[in-house]
Motif scaffolding. Structure first.
Motif, PDB file in Angstrom:
ATOM      1  N   GLN A  24      33.461  39.953  34.801  1.00 44.82           N
ATOM      2  CA  GLN A  24      34.369  40.950  35.594  1.00 44.82           C
ATOM      3  C   GLN A  24      35.515  41.189  34.705  1.00 44.82           C
ATOM      4  OE1 GLN A  24      33.820  37.927  39.270  1.00 44.82           O
ATOM      5  NE2 GLN A  24      35.526  39.360  39.224  1.00 44.82           N
ATOM      6  N   TRP A  25      35.573  40.798  33.684  1.00 47.85           N
ATOM      7  CA  TRP A  25      36.709  40.408  32.482  1.00 47.85           C
ATOM      8  C   TRP A  25      36.050  42.125  31.892  1.00 47.85           C
ATOM      9  CZ3 TRP A  25      40.825  40.234  33.450  1.00 47.85           C
ATOM     10  CH2 TRP A  25      41.748  39.452  33.913  1.00 47.85           C
ATOM     11  N   LEU A  26      34.267  42.247  31.309  1.00 48.46           N
ATOM     12  CA  LEU A  26      33.917  43.047  31.107  1.00 48.46           C
ATOM     13  C   LEU A  26      34.422  44.709  32.258  1.00 48.46           C
ATOM     14  CD1 LEU A  26      31.025  41.303  29.893  1.00 48.46           C
ATOM     15  CD2 LEU A  26      32.809  41.841  28.368  1.00 48.46           C
ATOM     16  N   ALA A  27      33.727  43.957  33.015  1.00 52.61           N
ATOM     17  CA  ALA A  27      34.289  45.965  34.100  1.00 52.61           C
ATOM     18  C   ALA A  27      35.473  46.020  33.609  1.00 52.61           C
ATOM     19  CB  ALA A  27      33.807  45.153  34.986  1.00 52.61           C
ATOM     20  N   VAL A  28      36.061  45.178  34.038  1.00 52.44           N
ATOM     21  CA  VAL A  28      38.295  45.920  33.400  1.00 52.44           C
ATOM     22  C   VAL A  28      37.551  46.744  32.141  1.00 52.44           C
ATOM     23  CG1 VAL A  28      40.265  45.040  32.935  1.00 52.44           C
ATOM     24  CG2 VAL A  28      39.009  43.576  34.694  1.00 52.44           C
ATOM     25  N   ILE A  29      37.403  45.513  30.657  1.00 51.30           N
ATOM     26  CA  ILE A  29      37.266  46.452  29.903  1.00 51.30           C
ATOM     27  C   ILE A  29      37.157  47.849  29.899  1.00 51.30           C
ATOM     28  CG2 ILE A  29      36.878  46.148  27.661  1.00 51.30           C
ATOM     29  CD1 ILE A  29      36.941  43.035  28.045  1.00 51.30           C
ATOM     30  N   ALA A  30      35.774  48.024  30.109  1.00 59.39           N
ATOM     31  CA  ALA A  30      34.937  48.991  30.457  1.00 59.39           C
ATOM     32  C   ALA A  30      35.818  50.464  31.316  1.00 59.39           C
ATOM     33  CB  ALA A  30      34.198  49.298  31.360  1.00 59.39           C
ATOM     34  N   VAL A  31      36.759  49.823  32.395  1.00 58.48           N
ATOM     35  CA  VAL A  31      37.908  50.294  33.139  1.00 58.48           C
ATOM     36  C   VAL A  31      38.584  51.140  32.076  1.00 58.48           C
ATOM     37  CG1 VAL A  31      39.740  50.881  35.488  1.00 58.48           C
ATOM     38  CG2 VAL A  31      36.982  50.020  35.242  1.00 58.48           C
ATOM     39  N   ALA A  32      39.580  50.040  31.539  1.00 54.40           N
ATOM     40  CA  ALA A  32      40.671  49.905  30.001  1.00 54.40           C
ATOM     41  C   ALA A  32      40.008  51.550  29.185  1.00 54.40           C
ATOM     42  CB  ALA A  32      40.627  48.864  29.410  1.00 54.40           C
ATOM     43  N   THR A  33      38.530  50.942  28.668  1.00 57.78           N
ATOM     44  CA  THR A  33      37.864  52.289  28.024  1.00 57.78           C
ATOM     45  C   THR A  33      37.658  53.420  28.181  1.00 57.78           C
ATOM     46  OG1 THR A  33      36.725  50.505  26.877  1.00 57.78           O
ATOM     47  CG2 THR A  33      35.697  52.481  26.176  1.00 57.78           C
ATOM     48  N   ALA A  34      37.456  53.257  29.661  1.00 56.20           N
ATOM     49  CA  ALA A  34      37.379  54.461  29.768  1.00 56.20           C
ATOM     50  C   ALA A  34      38.796  55.806  29.802  1.00 56.20           C
ATOM     51  CB  ALA A  34      36.995  54.685  31.689  1.00 56.20           C
ATOM     52  N   THR A  35      39.883  54.912  30.542  1.00 56.66           N
ATOM     53  CA  THR A  35      41.258  55.040  30.548  1.00 56.66           C
ATOM     54  C   THR A  35      41.391  55.663  28.607  1.00 56.66           C
ATOM     55  OG1 THR A  35      42.234  53.632  30.488  1.00 56.66           O
ATOM     56  CG2 THR A  35      41.795  53.844  32.394  1.00 56.66           C
ATOM     57  N   PHE A  36      40.845  54.844  27.778  1.00 54.34           N
ATOM     58  CA  PHE A  36      41.530  54.605  26.899  1.00 54.34           C
ATOM     59  C   PHE A  36      40.662  56.476  26.347  1.00 54.34           C
ATOM     60  CE2 PHE A  36      39.466  55.192  22.004  1.00 54.34           C
ATOM     61  CZ  PHE A  36      39.933  55.472  21.902  1.00 54.34           C
ATOM     62  N   THR A 152      45.810  45.194  35.337  1.00 53.60           N
ATOM     63  CA  THR A 152      46.539  46.069  35.432  1.00 53.60           C
ATOM     64  C   THR A 152      47.403  46.367  34.128  1.00 53.60           C
ATOM     65  OG1 THR A 152      47.392  45.410  37.668  1.00 53.60           O
ATOM     66  CG2 THR A 152      49.114  46.966  36.152  1.00 53.60           C
ATOM     67  N   SER A 153      47.957  45.577  33.018  1.00 57.32           N
ATOM     68  CA  SER A 153      48.169  45.622  31.373  1.00 57.32           C
ATOM     69  C   SER A 153      46.962  45.960  30.588  1.00 57.32           C
ATOM     70  CB  SER A 153      48.756  44.690  30.855  1.00 57.32           C
ATOM     71  OG  SER A 153      47.515  44.123  30.836  1.00 57.32           O
ATOM     72  N   LEU A 154      45.818  45.548  30.907  1.00 58.80           N
ATOM     73  CA  LEU A 154      44.985  46.196  30.895  1.00 58.80           C
ATOM     74  C   LEU A 154      44.390  47.491  30.427  1.00 58.80           C
ATOM     75  CD1 LEU A 154      41.754  43.103  30.558  1.00 58.80           C
ATOM     76  CD2 LEU A 154      42.963  43.901  28.556  1.00 58.80           C
ATOM     77  N   ALA A 155      44.346  47.649  32.116  1.00 58.34           N
ATOM     78  CA  ALA A 155      43.856  49.162  32.427  1.00 58.34           C
ATOM     79  C   ALA A 155      44.400  49.882  32.018  1.00 58.34           C
ATOM     80  CB  ALA A 155      44.684  49.364  33.755  1.00 58.34           C
ATOM     81  N   PHE A 156      45.933  49.933  31.600  1.00 59.11           N
ATOM     82  CA  PHE A 156      46.781  50.639  31.513  1.00 59.11           C
ATOM     83  C   PHE A 156      47.126  50.884  29.558  1.00 59.11           C
ATOM     84  CE2 PHE A 156      48.631  51.091  35.719  1.00 59.11           C
ATOM     85  CZ  PHE A 156      48.952  52.379  35.684  1.00 59.11           C
ATOM     86  N   GLY A 157      46.838  48.977  29.182  1.00 59.93           N
ATOM     87  CA  GLY A 157      47.122  49.565  27.589  1.00 59.93           C
ATOM     88  C   GLY A 157      45.785  50.268  26.885  1.00 59.93           C
ATOM     89  N   GLY A 158      44.743  50.681  27.789  1.00 59.75           N
ATOM     90  CA  GLY A 158      44.013  51.945  27.298  1.00 59.75           C
ATOM     91  C   GLY A 158      44.036  52.958  27.116  1.00 59.75           C
ATOM     92  N   ALA A 159      45.511  53.278  28.389  1.00 57.54           N
ATOM     93  CA  ALA A 159      46.087  54.939  27.693  1.00 57.54           C
ATOM     94  C   ALA A 159      46.808  54.537  26.524  1.00 57.54           C
ATOM     95  CB  ALA A 159      46.686  54.593  28.595  1.00 57.54           C
ATOM     96  N   THR A 160      47.503  53.945  26.291  1.00 55.62           N
ATOM     97  CA  THR A 160      48.326  53.503  24.943  1.00 55.62           C
ATOM     98  C   THR A 160      47.397  53.219  23.806  1.00 55.62           C
ATOM     99  OG1 THR A 160      50.132  51.986  26.546  1.00 55.62           O
ATOM    100  CG2 THR A 160      50.409  51.916  24.418  1.00 55.62           C
ATOM    101  N   ALA A 161      46.893  52.728  23.751  1.00 58.37           N
ATOM    102  CA  ALA A 161      45.935  52.504  22.512  1.00 58.37           C
ATOM    103  C   ALA A 161      45.565  54.069  22.030  1.00 58.37           C
ATOM    104  CB  ALA A 161      44.741  51.807  22.889  1.00 58.37           C
ATOM    105  N   ALA A 162      45.389  54.451  23.251  1.00 54.68           N
ATOM    106  CA  ALA A 162      44.170  56.147  23.403  1.00 54.68           C
ATOM    107  C   ALA A 162      45.237  56.477  22.204  1.00 54.68           C
ATOM    108  CB  ALA A 162      44.191  56.827  24.814  1.00 54.68           C
TER     109      ALA A 162
END
Length: 402
Positions: A24-36, A152-162
Motif C-alpha cells: 500500500q505504501w508502494l502504491a502511494v509512492i507510485a502516485v507520488a512518482t506520477a505527480t513527479f 498527502t505529503s508523499l503525494a505532494f512531495g512528488g511535485a516538489t521533487a519535480a
C-alpha cells in the motif's frame, strides 16, 4: 449529494489493520512518482524555450505558450473532469490520464511544427489538471486515517521533487543532447510510472458521483472556502516573487549569477523538507500547520529587502521561503480532508483549479509590479498576500469553533 470517496483505507481489507502493508505504501509512492512525472512535463519547456523556439521557427514569446497554455487548461479540467468521469474506477481514470500525458509528450518530441507542439500541450494540460484533482484523494484511500497526512505529503512531495530535480534534469538532458530527446526521456518515465500504477493500485470504485451542485456546495463550506482562498493567495504570493528570483538574488542580495542555480536547488530541497514537516504537523492540527506556513512565507518575503541584503542573508531567507512554501499544499489539502471528508474529491478539484490559476495570476501580477516598482515591490506584495491568507485561515478556524 456527496462526493465519491470511499471510507479511508477501504481500498483493501488490510488497510484497516494497525500496520500498513508495504504494497500500500508502494502504491502511494507510485502516485507520488506520477505527480513527479506530471509536474516535470508541465514545466519542461521552461528551461528549453530557446531551443524549442529555434527548432520550430517561432519567437521565444510565442514558444512561451507551451508553458502558459497547459496551466490554463489544467485549471479548467481540474473541476470539470470529476463531473465527467461519474462512477468510473479512479484507478482506470488515473491510468488513462497518464496515457494521455505519455501520448502528448511523445507528440511534442516528434512535433514537425509549432501548431502540433501547441496542440500536444493542450492535452498535457487536460491530463495534469485531471490527475491532480484525483491524486491526493486516491493516495489517502490507500492507507488508514491516521496515515492520511503522511500519504498527502508523499503525494505532494512528488511535485516538489519535480521542481527540484525533474525539470532541471530534463533541461540538462536537453542542453547536452536535443530538446526533443528531453521530451522523449520524460515520456519514457511516464510509461514506467504507468506500469507501476497498473501493478500496485487496487481497484478504486466510485461510491457516488460528483455533480456541479457538489462543487458549488463546497464553496458554501467556510473551511473549504478559506482553504481555496489561502491556496490562491499563498501560491499567488509565491509565484509573484519567485518568478523573479534571479534578479532578486542578484540585485537585492548581491549573489553572483553563477550561484543562482545552486541557490534554487537549496530552495527546492528546503521545499521537500517543508512538505515533510508540514505533513507531520498537519497530522496534529492542519489549520495551525497552514497558518504556520503562511506566516513563515509572509515573514520571509517581508524581511528579504532588509535582512536579505547580503548573500548570506539572502540564502538563509530563501531556505526559509522554501520551507514555508513546501508546507502550503499539504497543509491546505490536509485541512480540506478534515473539513469535507465526505466531499474530498470535489473540494480537491476546486483547490487544484485555484492552484493553477494562482500560478498564472501571480506571475502576471509580479510582472506588473516589478515593471512599476522593481523587485522590492513584488516582495512586499507577496508578503501582504501571505499575511492575508494566514488571517483568513485563522478567522475561519475561530468561526468554526464557535
Amino acid at each position: 449529494m456527496s462526493v465519491d470517496t470511499a471510507p479511508v483505507g477501504s481500498a483493501t481489507p488490510a488497510a484497516a489493520s494497525p500496520k500498513v502493508p508495504l504494497r500500500q505504501w508502494l502504491a502511494v509512492i507510485a502516485v507520488a512518482t506520477a505527480t513527479f512525472a506530471m509536474v516535470t512535463v508541465e514545466s519542461l519547456p521552461v528551461g528549453l524555450l530557446t531551443a524549442i523556439s529555434g527548432g520550430l521557427g517561432v519567437s521565444e514569446g510565442l514558444a512561451g505558450l507551451t508553458v502558459t497554455l497547459p496551466g490554463l487548461l489544467a485549471a479548467i479540467s481540474a473541476p470539470v473532469l470529476p463531473i465527467l468521469i461519474r462512477r468510473l474506477d479512479r484507478r482506470l481514470v488515473l491510468l488513462s490520464l497518464l496515457a494521455v500525458m505519455l501520448a502528448a509528450t511523445l507528440t511534442s518530441a516528434l512535433a514537425p511544427n509549432f501548431g502540433v507542439m501547441l496542440a500536444s500541450r493542450v492535452f498535457v494540460g487536460i491530463a495534469i489538471g485531471g490527475f491532480w484533482a484525483l491524486a491526493a484523494s486516491v493516495a489517502v484511500r490507500l492507507v488508514p486515517e491516521r496515515h492520511i497526512p503522511r500519504a498527502t505529503s508523499l503525494a505532494f512531495g512528488g511535485a516538489t521533487a519535480a521542481n527540484v530535480m525533474g525539470a532541471p534534469a530534463a533541461t540538462l538532458i536537453g542542453g547536452l543532447t536535443d530538446w526533443r530527446i528531453a521530451f522523449g526521456v520524460v515520456a519514457a518515465l511516464g510509461a514506467l510510472v504507468a506500469v507501476a500504477l497498473y501493478a500496485l493500485l487496487p481497484k478504486l470504485p466510485a461510491t457516488t458521483i460528483v455533480s456541479p451542485r457538489t462543487l458549488l456546495a463546497q464553496l458554501r463550506n467556510p473551511a473549504v472556502r478559506a482553504a481555496v482562498t489561502a491556496t490562491f493567495l499563498l501560491v499567488g504570493a509565491h509565484w509573484a516573487a519567485y518568478t523573479f528570483i534571479s534578479p532578486i538574488l542578484q540585485q537585492t542580495s548581491g549573489l553572483d549569477a553563477t550561484l543562482i542555480g545552486p541557490a534554487q536547488l537549496a530552495f527546492g530541497v528546503a521545499g521537500i523538507l517543508g512538505t515533510v514537516v508540514a505533513g507531520s504537523a498537519a497530522a496534529r492540527d492542519p489549520r495551525r500547520a497552514l497558518i504556520g506556513a503562511g506566516v513563515l512565507l509572509a515573514a520571509s518575503l517581508a524581511l528579504f529587502p532588509l535582512a536579505g541584503a547580503t548573500p548570506a542573508g539572502g540564502l538563509v531567507l530563501l531556505v526559509l521561503w522554501g520551507l514555508a512554501f513546501g508546507g502550503v499544499p499539504v497543509g491546505v489539502q490536509s485541512w480540506i480532508f478534515k473539513a469535507a471528508p465526505e466531499a474530498a474529491e470535489a473540494a480537491t478539484a476546486l483547490n487544484t483549479s485555484m492552484f493553477n490559476l494562482a500560478i498564472a495570476a501571480g506571475a502576471a501580477v509580479g510582472g506588473v509590479v516589478v515593471s512599476a516598482t522593481g523587485t522590492t515591490g513584488v516582495l512586499w506584495i507577496g508578503a501582504a498576500f501571505g499575511a492575508v491568507a494566514g488571517l483568513a485561515v485563522w478567522a475561519t478556524g475561530r468561526s468554526l469553533a464557535k
